[in-house]
Design a protein around this motif. Structure first.
Motif, short mmCIF file in Angstrom:
data_model
loop_
_atom_site.label_atom_id
_atom_site.label_comp_id
_atom_site.label_asym_id
_atom_site.label_seq_id
_atom_site.Cartn_x
_atom_site.Cartn_y
_atom_site.Cartn_z
N VAL A 55 -65.56 24.67 -9.79
CA VAL A 55 -64.25 24.76 -9.15
C VAL A 55 -63.70 23.38 -8.80
O VAL A 55 -62.69 23.29 -8.11
CB VAL A 55 -64.34 25.63 -7.88
N ALA A 56 -64.34 22.32 -9.29
CA ALA A 56 -63.92 20.97 -8.90
C ALA A 56 -62.50 20.66 -9.35
O ALA A 56 -61.69 20.16 -8.57
CB ALA A 56 -64.90 19.94 -9.48
N VAL A 57 -62.18 20.97 -10.60
CA VAL A 57 -60.85 20.63 -11.12
C VAL A 57 -59.75 21.40 -10.40
O VAL A 57 -58.79 20.79 -9.90
CB VAL A 57 -60.79 20.86 -12.64
N PRO A 58 -59.82 22.73 -10.28
CA PRO A 58 -58.76 23.41 -9.54
C PRO A 58 -58.67 23.00 -8.08
O PRO A 58 -57.56 22.88 -7.53
CB PRO A 58 -59.10 24.91 -9.69
N CYS A 59 -59.81 22.77 -7.43
CA CYS A 59 -59.76 22.36 -6.03
C CYS A 59 -59.11 20.98 -5.88
O CYS A 59 -58.31 20.76 -4.96
CB CYS A 59 -61.17 22.35 -5.43
N ASN A 60 -59.43 20.06 -6.79
CA ASN A 60 -58.80 18.74 -6.72
C ASN A 60 -57.30 18.82 -7.00
O ASN A 60 -56.51 18.08 -6.42
CB ASN A 60 -59.49 17.79 -7.69
N LEU A 61 -56.91 19.70 -7.90
CA LEU A 61 -55.49 19.88 -8.16
C LEU A 61 -54.77 20.43 -6.94
O LEU A 61 -53.65 20.02 -6.61
CB LEU A 61 -55.29 20.82 -9.35
N LEU A 62 -55.41 21.37 -6.25
CA LEU A 62 -54.76 22.00 -5.10
C LEU A 62 -54.61 21.05 -3.92
O LEU A 62 -53.70 21.21 -3.11
CB LEU A 62 -55.56 23.24 -4.68
N VAL A 63 -55.50 20.07 -3.80
CA VAL A 63 -55.40 19.15 -2.67
C VAL A 63 -54.63 17.88 -3.02
O VAL A 63 -54.30 17.10 -2.13
CB VAL A 63 -56.79 18.75 -2.14
N GLU A 64 -54.34 17.69 -4.32
CA GLU A 64 -53.73 16.43 -4.74
C GLU A 64 -52.41 16.17 -4.02
O GLU A 64 -52.16 15.05 -3.55
CB GLU A 64 -53.53 16.44 -6.26
N PHE A 65 -51.56 17.18 -3.93
CA PHE A 65 -50.24 16.95 -3.35
C PHE A 65 -50.32 16.76 -1.84
O PHE A 65 -49.37 16.26 -1.23
CB PHE A 65 -49.32 18.12 -3.67
N ALA A 66 -51.44 17.16 -1.21
CA ALA A 66 -51.58 17.01 0.23
C ALA A 66 -52.23 15.70 0.63
O ALA A 66 -52.11 15.28 1.79
CB ALA A 66 -52.37 18.18 0.81
N LEU A 67 -52.91 15.03 -0.29
CA LEU A 67 -53.63 13.82 0.07
C LEU A 67 -52.69 12.68 0.47
O LEU A 67 -52.93 12.00 1.47
CB LEU A 67 -54.51 13.36 -1.10
N ALA A 68 -51.65 12.47 -0.31
CA ALA A 68 -50.74 11.35 -0.03
C ALA A 68 -50.06 11.50 1.33
O ALA A 68 -50.07 10.57 2.15
CB ALA A 68 -49.73 11.20 -1.15
N PRO A 69 -49.41 12.65 1.65
CA PRO A 69 -48.79 12.75 2.97
C PRO A 69 -49.79 12.68 4.12
O PRO A 69 -49.51 12.07 5.15
CB PRO A 69 -48.08 14.12 2.93
N ALA A 70 -50.97 13.29 3.93
CA ALA A 70 -51.97 13.23 5.01
C ALA A 70 -52.42 11.79 5.25
O ALA A 70 -52.53 11.36 6.40
CB ALA A 70 -53.17 14.12 4.65
N THR A 71 -52.65 11.04 4.16
CA THR A 71 -53.12 9.66 4.31
C THR A 71 -52.02 8.77 4.86
O THR A 71 -52.25 7.94 5.76
CB THR A 71 -53.60 9.13 2.96
N ALA A 72 -50.79 8.93 4.34
CA ALA A 72 -49.68 8.09 4.81
C ALA A 72 -49.38 8.34 6.29
O ALA A 72 -49.22 7.40 7.08
CB ALA A 72 -48.45 8.36 3.96
N LEU A 73 -49.33 9.62 6.67
CA LEU A 73 -49.09 9.92 8.09
C LEU A 73 -50.26 9.46 8.94
O LEU A 73 -50.07 9.01 10.07
CB LEU A 73 -48.88 11.43 8.26
N GLY A 74 -51.48 9.55 8.40
CA GLY A 74 -52.64 9.08 9.15
C GLY A 74 -52.59 7.59 9.42
O GLY A 74 -52.91 7.13 10.52
N PHE A 75 -52.15 6.80 8.43
CA PHE A 75 -52.00 5.36 8.66
C PHE A 75 -50.88 5.08 9.65
O PHE A 75 -50.96 4.13 10.44
CB PHE A 75 -51.73 4.64 7.34
N ALA A 76 -49.83 5.90 9.62
CA ALA A 76 -48.78 5.74 10.63
C ALA A 76 -49.33 6.00 12.03
O ALA A 76 -49.00 5.30 12.99
CB ALA A 76 -47.62 6.69 10.32
N VAL A 77 -50.20 7.00 12.16
CA VAL A 77 -50.86 7.26 13.45
C VAL A 77 -51.72 6.07 13.85
O VAL A 77 -51.71 5.65 15.02
CB VAL A 77 -51.71 8.54 13.36
N LEU A 78 -52.44 5.51 12.92
CA LEU A 78 -53.32 4.38 13.19
C LEU A 78 -52.55 3.20 13.76
O LEU A 78 -52.99 2.55 14.72
CB LEU A 78 -54.02 3.96 11.89
#
Length: 921
Positions: free
Chosen positions: A545-568
C-alpha cells in the motif's frame, strides 16, 4: 513583472518560455523506511521532467538529436535553448568514490596507502599514454573519465583512511576493549533520543537515552586525564525494570539478554516522565557534560563511533558547559513549536514537529508502526523535501527558479536573482541549525547548495551531474555515509525521480492520465520500485500500500510543512498567531496520520520477505519483471482492471474469500492460539466476529494481526493472567480498532510498571478493569468459562507473578479446555489439592503452563491427561522452551503436542464425529 531584471537577454527565454531552470534543492521519494530513511532530493510537480520541452510544428522529438548535432553546441541552437544529452561524466567518479569509501573506512593504513599509490601511478600512466595519442578525441574523453575516477578513488581512500585511523587512535578505543569505567568530559553532537523499551523474556528493558557525543577528556582508574576528540554513543539508563524468574529467565541487568520485540503502546509511554528523564531529553547539541560510565566496544567495526559509553543516571545530567548561542536559539524555536501544538488533537500534536524539524518525541509506537507499515516513515524525518518546500516559498516553483519572470516571495519583494541565491543559502544554513546537522539534513543542504550555486552563477546544471557532485562531495567529506543505508536510499530515490519518473509520467500522459496525477503517480511508483529491495532487506517486509498511501498524503505534506515552519518562526514572537497557524496545520497533519493508520489496518497491506541481500536481489528481479509486464498490460485496459481488482482483494482480504483460499480461520473453530513469539495470546470464539482474549503477548503488531486474521472485531473480555510483559505488552494491539467490554486481571499486582501500563491503557480507551477470583463463572452464548485460580486470599502468598496466574477452565461445543497461564509447581500443586481438582481431570485441550518450561508438576500433568497440549513459545528462544522433559511427559500421557514456534498459529475445533480437529495458520 520583471523582478528588476529588465528585458530578457538575447538567447534567454522570456514570457511564456518553457526552458527549465535549476530545480529544487533536494530529492525526496515516497515509500522509504528504516533506520535512517531520510533522503535529499527534489519533489513537486515541476520536477518530474526537468528537461521538458514542448516542440513547435517544425521541431519534432524525433529530430532533436539532429538539431543538437547540427548546432555544434551542447545546449543546441533552439530558442528557447534546449538541454542536450544528459552529462554523465561525474557519475563514474562518484560511484567509484562511494565504493572506495565504503570499503576503506575499516581497512588497515597499509592497504589504504597502497591503494592511493596504485591510483596515482595509474593516473600518471594515463597521462603519458594520452600525450602519445593526443589526436583521438574519443580516447581523450575515456582517459579523462578514467583519470578522474582514479583520482576520486585515491581521494576517497585517503579521506576514509584518515577518518578510520582517527577513530581508532587515542585512549578511548583501548579503554573500551578493557571495558573500563571512566570519568569523561563529553560534548553532545546530537539531540538526545529515547529508546523504545523492548520485551526480553518476562520483562521490559530499562528506559534509556541515546546521545551522539565526542569525548574531549577522559580519565580511567589509575590513568591520568588525557585530552582527546573521539566520537562515542552515550547510552544513559534513566530507569530500571525487571522481575525475578526461574529456569534461566533474566532477572536483572547482568542477566543474559537477547534481542526482543519493541514494547508497544504505553509500555514506552512512561519513559521520560521522570524529572531525570526529562532533563536528559532537554539537553541541546554542543552542551558539555562530565559523566562516569563504562566504555564498551561498538557492535561492529563499521560503526562511526569508537565506543559506547554506558552511563547510569543518578541525579540528572551533570552539565559543565552550556550549549552554543545558535543551538540555544534553535532549541527555543523547537520548544516554541511544541508549545504551540500542545492544544492540537493527539495525532497532529505528535506529527507536526516531526514533519517540520524531525522531532519525533511525541510519536507513539502505534503511530510509528503505522508509518513504517505504509512506507511513510520518510515524512517524519528531516530530508530534502522539507528544504525544498521552504525554498519553494522563496524561489517559487523549482522549474521557474531561473526565469526572468519568477514566482515566490523573492521576486515579489524585488530581490535580485543572485541576492535571492544568497538569501536561499542563509535560509539553508538556518535550516541546518534548527533541524540539527544530522547526516540526512546535511545531504539535503548539500543538494540545495549545488542548485543555489547554479542560480547565483547564472549557469544551468543538469540534475544528474548535480546529484553525482553531491554524492562525491558528501562521501569525501564524510566517508561513513558510504556505509549508510539511509544514504543509499537517498541516492536511489533521487536517481529514480530523475530518470524513471519523467519517462513513466510521459507514458501515463500518453494514455490520457491528467498531467499532475501522472507526475505524482510516476514519482511514487519510481521511488518505490527502486528503493523497495533495500527497504525489504532492512524490514523483512514489502508494503503493498506504499504507493497509494504516498499519493494520498502528497497533497497534504506541503501545506502541513509550510504552515509548520510558519508556526516555528511565529511562536517566539506571537504565541496566539502561532497557535492559530498550528490549528490550520493540524488538518493536513491529521489527514496524513489517518492515511497511515488506515493503510496499516488493511489485512494484506504488507507481505513478509527475506531480510537479506538475497531477498533484496530477488525482489529487484521481481520488480523488473513486473515493470516489463506492466508495459505490455498497459495496452490492454481490461487486463489492467482485472489485475487491479486482484491486487485490491489481496490487500483488503475479505474474510469469506480468505477462508476459502487459505482455510484460515477454519469454520467452527473454538480456540485459537496466536503465534506471538515468546509469549501467550489465546482467543476463545464467542460468536460472529467476537472473541474472549486470554493474554496479549509481547508485541501489539503480532496480536493485532492474529485477531484481524481471525475476524475478531469485538472483544467482550480480555483476561490478563498476570502482569509479566510477555503476556500484557501487546494489549494496545488488542484494543486497536475493536470494541472491548472489560479487562480482567489477577490480584497480584507485580511488576508495578506493567500494572501501571495496563491501567493507563485501559483508562485511555475507557475500558473497565476487574479482578478475577477463583469460583467465578461466566457464560457468553455457547462459551462457558470458570476461574479456578488464584484464590481470593492465597496462603502462603505467591512467590511471584507466575504463581498468581489466572487459570481458566473453558467449556464450549463439548470441549473442555484448561488454560494454566504461567503457573509453576507450587501453585500447580496447590491447584491439585483445591476444591477445583476434580474439574481439571481428563480435559480435551491443555494450554501448557509457562511456555512448556521444565518447571511442571508431574502429578498435575497425569491428572489433566489432555488429548491435545498446546505450547506458546518463540522460535530459538534462549530459555530452552519447551523443555524436552515436559514434552516427553505430555506425550507419555497420550497427548498430541503442538507448539507455535514450529507449527505457527493453531486453531482447535471438533469434527462431525466429535474428534478434535487442529488447523495450522
Amino acid at each position: 513583472m520583471l523582478s528588476g531584471h529588465g528585458d530578457p537577454a538575447p538567447g534567454r527565454p522570456g514570457r511564456g518560455a518553457s526552458a527549465p531552470g535549476p530545480t529544487g534543492p533536494g530529492l525526496t521519494g515516497p515509500g522509504l523506511t528504516g533506520p535512517d530513511l531520510t533522503e535529499p532530493g527534489l519533489t513537486g510537480p515541476g520536477l518530474a521532467e526537468p528537461d521538458r520541452f514542448e516542440p513547435g510544428p517544425a521541431v519534432r522529438p524525433s529530430v532533436r538529436p539532429a538539431v543538437h548535432a547540427a548546432s555544434g553546441k551542447r545546449l543546441g541552437a533552439a530558442n528557447p535553448r534546449q538541454e542536450g544529452p544528459v552529462d554523465l561524466r561525474l557519475v563514474p567518479p562518484a560511484l567509484a568514490a562511494w565504493a572506495t569509501a565504503a570499503l576503506t573506512t575499516v581497512a588497515s593504513p597499509g592497504r589504504v596507502v597502497g591503494l592511493v599509490a596504485v591510483c596515482l601511478l595509474a593516473v600518471g600512466a594515463l597521462l603519458i599514454t594520452g600525450r602519445r595519442q593526443a589526436g583521438r578525441a574519443g580516447g581523450r574523453r575515456g582517459r579523462a573519465t578514467a583519470a578522474a575516477s582514479l583520482l576520486c578513488v585515491a581521494a576517497a581512500a585517503a579521506s576514509a583512511g584518515l577518518h578510520g585511523a582517527d577513530l581508532r587512535r587515542g585512549p578511548v578505543p583501548e579503554l573500551a576493549r578493557e571495558y573500563a569505567t571512566v570519568t569523561a568530559e563529553v560534548e553532545l553532537t546530537s539531540d538526545p533520543r529515547p529508546t523504545r523499551p523492548r520485551v526480553r523474556g518476562d520483562r521490559v528493558t530499562p528506559d534509556s537515552v541515546l546521545i551522539d557525543a565526542e569525548v574531549r577528556r577522559v580519565e580511567g582508574a589509575g590513568r591520568a586525564a588525557v585530552a582527546t576528540r573521539t566520537p562515542v554513543l552515550m547510552l544513559v539508563t534513566v530507569g530500571s525494570r525487571g522481575s525475578k524468574g526461574r529456569d534461566g529467565k533474566p532477572a536483572g541487568p547482568g542477566a543474559r539478554q537477547v534481542p526482543g520485540r519493541r514494547a508497544p503502546g504505553g509500555a514506552s509511554a512512561s519513559w521520560g516522565r521522570s524529572a531525570s528523564g526529562a532533563s536528559w531529553l532537554g539537553l541541546l547539541p554542543s552542551t558539555r557534560l562530565r559523566v562516569t560510565g563504562r566504555l564498551v566496544p561498538p557492535l561492529s567495526d563499521g560503526d562511526r563511533i569508537a565506543a559506547v559509553l554506558r552511563v547510569r543516571d543518578r541525579a540528572g545530567p551533570p552539565v559543565v558547559g552550556e550549549a552554543s548561542g545558535a543551538q540555544r536559539l534553535a532549541g527555543r524555536l523547537r520548544a516554541g513549536l511544541r508549545s504551540a501544538t500542545d492544544g492540537l488533537p493527539a495525532d497532529a500534536r505528535a506529527l507536526l514537529p516531526g514533519l517540520v524539524v524531525g522531532d519525533t518525541s511525541r510519536i507513539t509506537p502505534e503511530l510509528d508502526e503505522a508509518f513504517k507499515a505504509t512506507d511513510l516513515a520518510h515524512t517524519l524525518a528531516v530530508s530534502g523535501s522539507n528544504l525544498t518546500i521552504v525554498l519553494a516559498l522563496l524561489l517559487g516553483p523549482p522549474g521557474l527558479a531561473q526565469h526572468v519572470e519568477r514566482r515566490g516571495l523573492a521576486p515579489r519583494l524585488g530581490v535580485p536573482l543572485r541576492a535571492t541565491a544568497l538569501l536561499g543559502g542563509a535560509l539553508t544554513l538556518g535550516f541546518v541549525v534548527v533541524c540539527r546537522p544530522d547526516p540526512s539534513v546535511l545531504r539535503a543542504a548539500a543538494c540545495g547548495a549545488i542548485v543555489l550555486l547554479a542560480l547565483a552563477t547564472g549557469r544551468r546544471r543538469s540534475l544528474i551531474p548535480a546529484l553525482a557532485c553531491a554524492v562525491l562531495l558528501l562521501v569525501l567529506y564524510d566517508p561513513w555515509l558510504a556505509r549508510s543505508y539511509g544514504f543509499l536510499l537517498s541516492v536511489l530515490a533521487t536517481g529514480a525521480l530523475l530518470t524513471l519518473a519523467p519517462r513513466w509520467s510521459a507514458a501515463l500522459r500518453r494514455r490520457r492520465v491528467p498531467p499532475r496525477l501522472a507526475e505524482a503517480l510516476a514519482a511514487a511508483a519510481a521511488a518505490q520500485a527502486v528503493c523497495a529491495p533495500v527497504v525489504a532487506m532492512l524490514s523483512a517486509r514489502v508494503s503493498l500500500v506504499a504507493v497509494p498511501c504516498n499519493l494520498l498524503v502528497e497533497f497534504a505534506l506541503a501545506p502541513a510543512t509550510a504552515l509548520g515552519f510558519a508556526v516555528l518562526v511565529t511562536a517566539p514572537v506571537a504565541s496566539p498567531a502561532a497557535e492559530a497557524l498550528a490549528w490550520c496545520a493540524s488538518w493536513p497533519a491529521g489527514w496524513i496520520a489517518a492515511v497511515a493508520r488506515a493503510g496499516a489496518a488493511l489485512p494484506g497491506g504488507g507481505v513478509d520477505w527475506p531480510g537479506s541481500w538475497g531477498g533484496a536481489f530477488l525482489l529487484a528481479l521481481l520488480t523488473g519483471g513486473l515493470v516489463l509486464l506492466g508495459r505490455r498490460l498497459s495496452r490492454h485496459p481490461w487486463l489492467c482492471a482485472v489485475c487491479g481488482v486482484l491486487l485490491l482483494l489481496a490487500v483488503v482480504r475479505p474474510p469469506p474469500l480468505t477462508r476459502v483460499l487459505t482455510g484460515w480461520p477454519p469454520p467452527g473453530w473454538r480456540l485459537a492460539m496466536c503465534d506471538v513469539g515468546q509469549g501467550d495470546a489465546t482467543v476463545l470464539a464467542a460468536g460472529d466476529g467476537a472473541g474472549v482474549v486470554v493474554d496479549a503477548g509481547p508485541d501489539p503488531v503480532l496480536v493485532d494481526r492474529c485477531l484481524r486474521e481471525l475476524g475478531i472485531t469485538r472483544v467482550p473480555l480480555v483476561v490478563l493472567t498476570h502482569f509479566h510483559a510477555d503476556h500484557v505488552a501487546g494489549l494496545p494491539g488488542v484494543l486497536r480498532g475493536r470494541a472491548v467490554g472489560a479487562i480482567q486481571t489477577t490480584g497480584f499486582e507485580e511488576p508495578a510498571d506493567q500494572v501501571t501500563f495496563v491501567r493507563k491503557a485501559a483508562q485511555a480507551r475507557g475500558v473497565p478493569l476487574a479482578r478475577a477470583v477463583a469460583g467465578e463463572r461466566r457464560r457468553l452464548g455457547a462459551l462457558d468459562w470458570e476461574v479456578l485460580w488464584p484464590p481470593p486470599d492465597p496462603a502462603p502468598r505467591p512467590e511471584g507473578p507466575n504463581d498468581a496466574s489466572v487459570t481458566l477452565l473453558v467449556r464450549v461445543g463439548g470441549l473442555r479446555m484448561l488454560l494454566l497461564g504461567d503457573l509453576e509447581p507450587p501453585a500447580q500443586q496447590a491447584l491439585s489439592r483445591s476444591a477445583a481438582a476434580p474439574l481439571v481431570q481428563n480435559v480435551d485441550v491443555l494450554k501448557v503452563a509457562h511456555h512448556g518450561s521444565a518447571y511442571q508438576d508431574p502429578e498435575l500433568i497425569r491428572a489433566v491427561a489432555p488429548r491435545l497440549a498446546l505450547i506458546s513459545c518463540g522460535a530459538d528462544n534462549p530459555y530452552g522452551h519447551p523443555a524436552p522433559g515436559t514434552v516427553a511427559a505430555l506425550r507419555a500421557g497420550g497427548a498430541r503436542v503442538l507448539r507455535t514456534d514450529r507449527d505457527g498459529a493453531l486453531a482447535v475445533g471438533t469434527g462431525t464425529d466429535g474428534e478434535l480437529r487442529v488447523t495450522r495458520g
